[in-house]
Design a protein around this motif. Sequence first.
Motif, PDB file in Angstrom:
ATOM      1  N   PHE A 275      10.071  12.892  -3.148  1.00  0.00           N
ATOM      2  CA  PHE A 275       9.517  11.594  -3.521  1.00  0.00           C
ATOM      3  C   PHE A 275      10.402  10.456  -3.014  1.00  0.00           C
ATOM      4  N   ALA A 276      11.711  10.626  -3.151  1.00  0.00           N
ATOM      5  CA  ALA A 276      12.642   9.578  -2.733  1.00  0.00           C
ATOM      6  C   ALA A 276      12.587   9.340  -1.226  1.00  0.00           C
ATOM      7  N   ASP A 277      12.445  10.416  -0.454  1.00  0.00           N
ATOM      8  CA  ASP A 277      12.403  10.299   1.006  1.00  0.00           C
ATOM      9  C   ASP A 277      11.023   9.943   1.529  1.00  0.00           C
ATOM     10  N   GLY A 278      10.010   9.960   0.663  1.00  0.00           N
ATOM     11  CA  GLY A 278       8.657   9.613   1.083  1.00  0.00           C
ATOM     12  C   GLY A 278       8.038  10.620   2.021  1.00  0.00           C
ATOM     13  N   LYS A 279       8.384  11.899   1.888  1.00  0.00           N
ATOM     14  CA  LYS A 279       7.842  12.939   2.763  1.00  0.00           C
ATOM     15  C   LYS A 279       6.537  13.463   2.168  1.00  0.00           C
ATOM     16  N   ILE A 280       5.436  12.981   2.716  1.00  0.00           N
ATOM     17  CA  ILE A 280       4.130  13.231   2.112  1.00  0.00           C
ATOM     18  C   ILE A 280       3.788  14.718   2.104  1.00  0.00           C
ATOM     19  N   LEU A 281       4.093  15.425   3.196  1.00  0.00           N
ATOM     20  CA  LEU A 281       3.723  16.835   3.259  1.00  0.00           C
ATOM     21  C   LEU A 281       4.468  17.650   2.197  1.00  0.00           C
ATOM     22  N   GLN A 282       5.741  17.319   1.961  1.00  0.00           N
ATOM     23  CA  GLN A 282       6.489  17.995   0.900  1.00  0.00           C
ATOM     24  C   GLN A 282       5.894  17.680  -0.465  1.00  0.00           C
ATOM     25  N   VAL A 283       5.464  16.429  -0.658  1.00  0.00           N
ATOM     26  CA  VAL A 283       4.837  16.047  -1.927  1.00  0.00           C
ATOM     27  C   VAL A 283       3.539  16.815  -2.126  1.00  0.00           C
ATOM     28  N   VAL A 284       2.762  16.974  -1.058  1.00  0.00           N
ATOM     29  CA  VAL A 284       1.528  17.757  -1.139  1.00  0.00           C
ATOM     30  C   VAL A 284       1.839  19.200  -1.517  1.00  0.00           C
ATOM     31  N   PHE A 285       2.860  19.769  -0.890  1.00  0.00           N
ATOM     32  CA  PHE A 285       3.273  21.146  -1.195  1.00  0.00           C
ATOM     33  C   PHE A 285       3.631  21.293  -2.673  1.00  0.00           C
ATOM     34  N   LEU A 286       4.442  20.364  -3.181  1.00  0.00           N
ATOM     35  CA  LEU A 286       4.831  20.399  -4.591  1.00  0.00           C
ATOM     36  C   LEU A 286       3.627  20.194  -5.504  1.00  0.00           C
TER      37      LEU A 286
ATOM     38  N   LEU B  24       0.820  -1.208   0.000  1.00  0.00           N
ATOM     39  CA  LEU B  24       0.000   0.000   0.000  1.00  0.00           C
ATOM     40  C   LEU B  24       0.859   1.265   0.000  1.00  0.00           C
ATOM     41  N   GLN B  25       1.907   1.244   0.798  1.00  0.00           N
ATOM     42  CA  GLN B  25       2.700   2.454   0.974  1.00  0.00           C
ATOM     43  C   GLN B  25       3.419   2.869  -0.307  1.00  0.00           C
ATOM     44  N   PHE B  26       3.850   1.896  -1.128  1.00  0.00           N
ATOM     45  CA  PHE B  26       4.601   2.302  -2.316  1.00  0.00           C
ATOM     46  C   PHE B  26       3.715   3.015  -3.331  1.00  0.00           C
ATOM     47  N   THR B  27       2.400   2.910  -3.166  1.00  0.00           N
ATOM     48  CA  THR B  27       1.483   3.604  -4.074  1.00  0.00           C
ATOM     49  C   THR B  27       1.062   4.978  -3.550  1.00  0.00           C
ATOM     50  N   VAL B  28       1.334   5.256  -2.274  1.00  0.00           N
ATOM     51  CA  VAL B  28       0.794   6.465  -1.650  1.00  0.00           C
ATOM     52  C   VAL B  28       1.351   7.741  -2.285  1.00  0.00           C
ATOM     53  N   ILE B  29       2.676   7.822  -2.444  1.00  0.00           N
ATOM     54  CA  ILE B  29       3.294   9.047  -2.951  1.00  0.00           C
ATOM     55  C   ILE B  29       2.804   9.400  -4.354  1.00  0.00           C
ATOM     56  N   PRO B  30       2.898   8.492  -5.333  1.00  0.00           N
ATOM     57  CA  PRO B  30       2.380   8.857  -6.662  1.00  0.00           C
ATOM     58  C   PRO B  30       0.883   9.107  -6.676  1.00  0.00           C
ATOM     59  N   LEU B  31       0.155   8.405  -5.810  1.00  0.00           N
ATOM     60  CA  LEU B  31      -1.289   8.603  -5.766  1.00  0.00           C
ATOM     61  C   LEU B  31      -1.632   9.998  -5.256  1.00  0.00           C
ATOM     62  N   VAL B  32      -0.954  10.435  -4.178  1.00  0.00           N
ATOM     63  CA  VAL B  32      -1.217  11.755  -3.617  1.00  0.00           C
ATOM     64  C   VAL B  32      -0.900  12.847  -4.628  1.00  0.00           C
ATOM     65  N   PHE B  33       0.263  12.746  -5.263  1.00  0.00           N
ATOM     66  CA  PHE B  33       0.670  13.788  -6.214  1.00  0.00           C
ATOM     67  C   PHE B  33      -0.291  13.870  -7.397  1.00  0.00           C
ATOM     68  N   THR B  34      -0.540  12.743  -8.052  1.00  0.00           N
ATOM     69  CA  THR B  34      -1.399  12.761  -9.236  1.00  0.00           C
ATOM     70  C   THR B  34      -2.838  13.101  -8.884  1.00  0.00           C
ATOM     71  N   ALA B  35      -3.310  12.653  -7.707  1.00  0.00           N
ATOM     72  CA  ALA B  35      -4.686  12.937  -7.306  1.00  0.00           C
ATOM     73  C   ALA B  35      -4.900  14.436  -7.124  1.00  0.00           C
ATOM     74  N   ILE B  36      -3.923  15.125  -6.525  1.00  0.00           N
ATOM     75  CA  ILE B  36      -4.065  16.565  -6.311  1.00  0.00           C
ATOM     76  C   ILE B  36      -3.981  17.322  -7.634  1.00  0.00           C
ATOM     77  N   VAL B  37      -3.018  16.957  -8.481  1.00  0.00           N
ATOM     78  CA  VAL B  37      -2.887  17.630  -9.781  1.00  0.00           C
ATOM     79  C   VAL B  37      -4.159  17.450 -10.607  1.00  0.00           C
ATOM     80  N   VAL B  38      -4.635  16.210 -10.693  1.00  0.00           N
ATOM     81  CA  VAL B  38      -5.851  15.933 -11.474  1.00  0.00           C
ATOM     82  C   VAL B  38      -7.072  16.556 -10.798  1.00  0.00           C
TER      83      VAL B  38
END
Length: 432
Positions: A153-164, A54-68
């Motif tokens: 993305f590499a470090d898996g920092k969700i809040l930074q990914v949300v910011f980006l 589940l976790q390996f899908t979280v980062i790309p899912l969060v980024f693409t979900a927000i952009v879309v």
Amino acid sequence: MSFVRTYTKPKIFGLVTLGALVAGALLGFLAKNSGIKWLSEALATIATIFTNLLQFTVIPLVFTAIVVGVNSLRGLGGPRTASRLGGRTLLWFAITSLIAVLIGIVIGLIVQPGSGVQVTPSKANIARIEDRPVGNWWTFLQDLVPGNFVQAFADGKILQVVFLALIVAAATYALGERAQPFVTVNQAVFDVIQKVLGWIILLAPIGVLGLIGRAFATYGNQFFQPLFSLIWTVYLGAILITFAVYPLLLRFVGKIDPRQFFAKSWNALQFAFVSRSSGATLPLSRQSAVDLGVPPGYAGFAVPLGTTTKMDGCAALYPALASVFIANLAGIQLSVLQYVGIVLVAVFGSLATAGTTGWFTMLTLTLSAINLPPEVTATGLAIVIAIDPILDMARTATNVAGQITVPVLVARQEGLLAEEEAPADDATPARV
């Protein structure tokens, strides 16, 4: 009807998952009390593999979900509509956080958890506290912006990914048609991740068995014995928020039957409870909001945003109760101003929570805001961390319930909530 179609029907899947939860608890108790090492290792391995899937899908899912999701708001109106939806979402985040922290304070004042408890933290827990970064506003602001795009993305920092994601989404929204190819790519990636998650969710009963089994095998009767006053008050607060506050808001603001809400979100809440991760539950949370009538575009924006910033359990209820508990352990009576400080941190500091360790940041921010002595703070944190997994289950389920509730309320107020549709016969668990 084939076995797969029967298994994936919401009611059947929910019963199978519930049965797996019970079986996991029994196997965990057996492993703990009988000392069967291979059983404990098997449960831990199952839990780890499923969580990793589940976790390996979280980062790309969060980024693409927000952009879309942000770009999908274009279909709901112009920039003013998008701004209004975002503003109203954040407003409801603050309102429900205020309610949650006030419930925590009231319970703390009535019950006074920690009074008369004499507990000394272990050396191992003290070491774990020393290794964790203490919550600090300047550190939070600094860590919000990654050193480079890939590092977040590499470090898996969700809040930074949300910011980006929010910055990129705003840029693509402003560019309009010129950025459409980029948005289309993100939509394709999002769809692929959703399909993969649909397959992973089919394994949820096995994963739940391992997750709850590992918890019981590791902690055993620690679910009931130590620091019981804090445990039961956190669970009481979580129950009041999830099964009283949210249903009342849904009934009178969202104009939706709470029974319908829980019927469509129960699998997400159950999975959040055993996984202790709002991020891992994100696909189920988002689909629950859509099934409740929230437009997919808005759900794709609000739910991922709520996954890192909307945590009534971790960021509001728990810091209030834990602060009272730690103060009582030290024999300190909190003042009115200190309670006001707890409220302010809960309402304005929820952005500091992210992932599965956000409670620690919020609790240290709260304790620093009310200015408890450093030795009291360190001792209290070392004590509560020992039972954190027990508390985190209730906190995470409350977080997820709020992350689904707010989009429903906003969609109703904006006139966007769709009427209930009959579920498809071949609905997959990911749509429950």
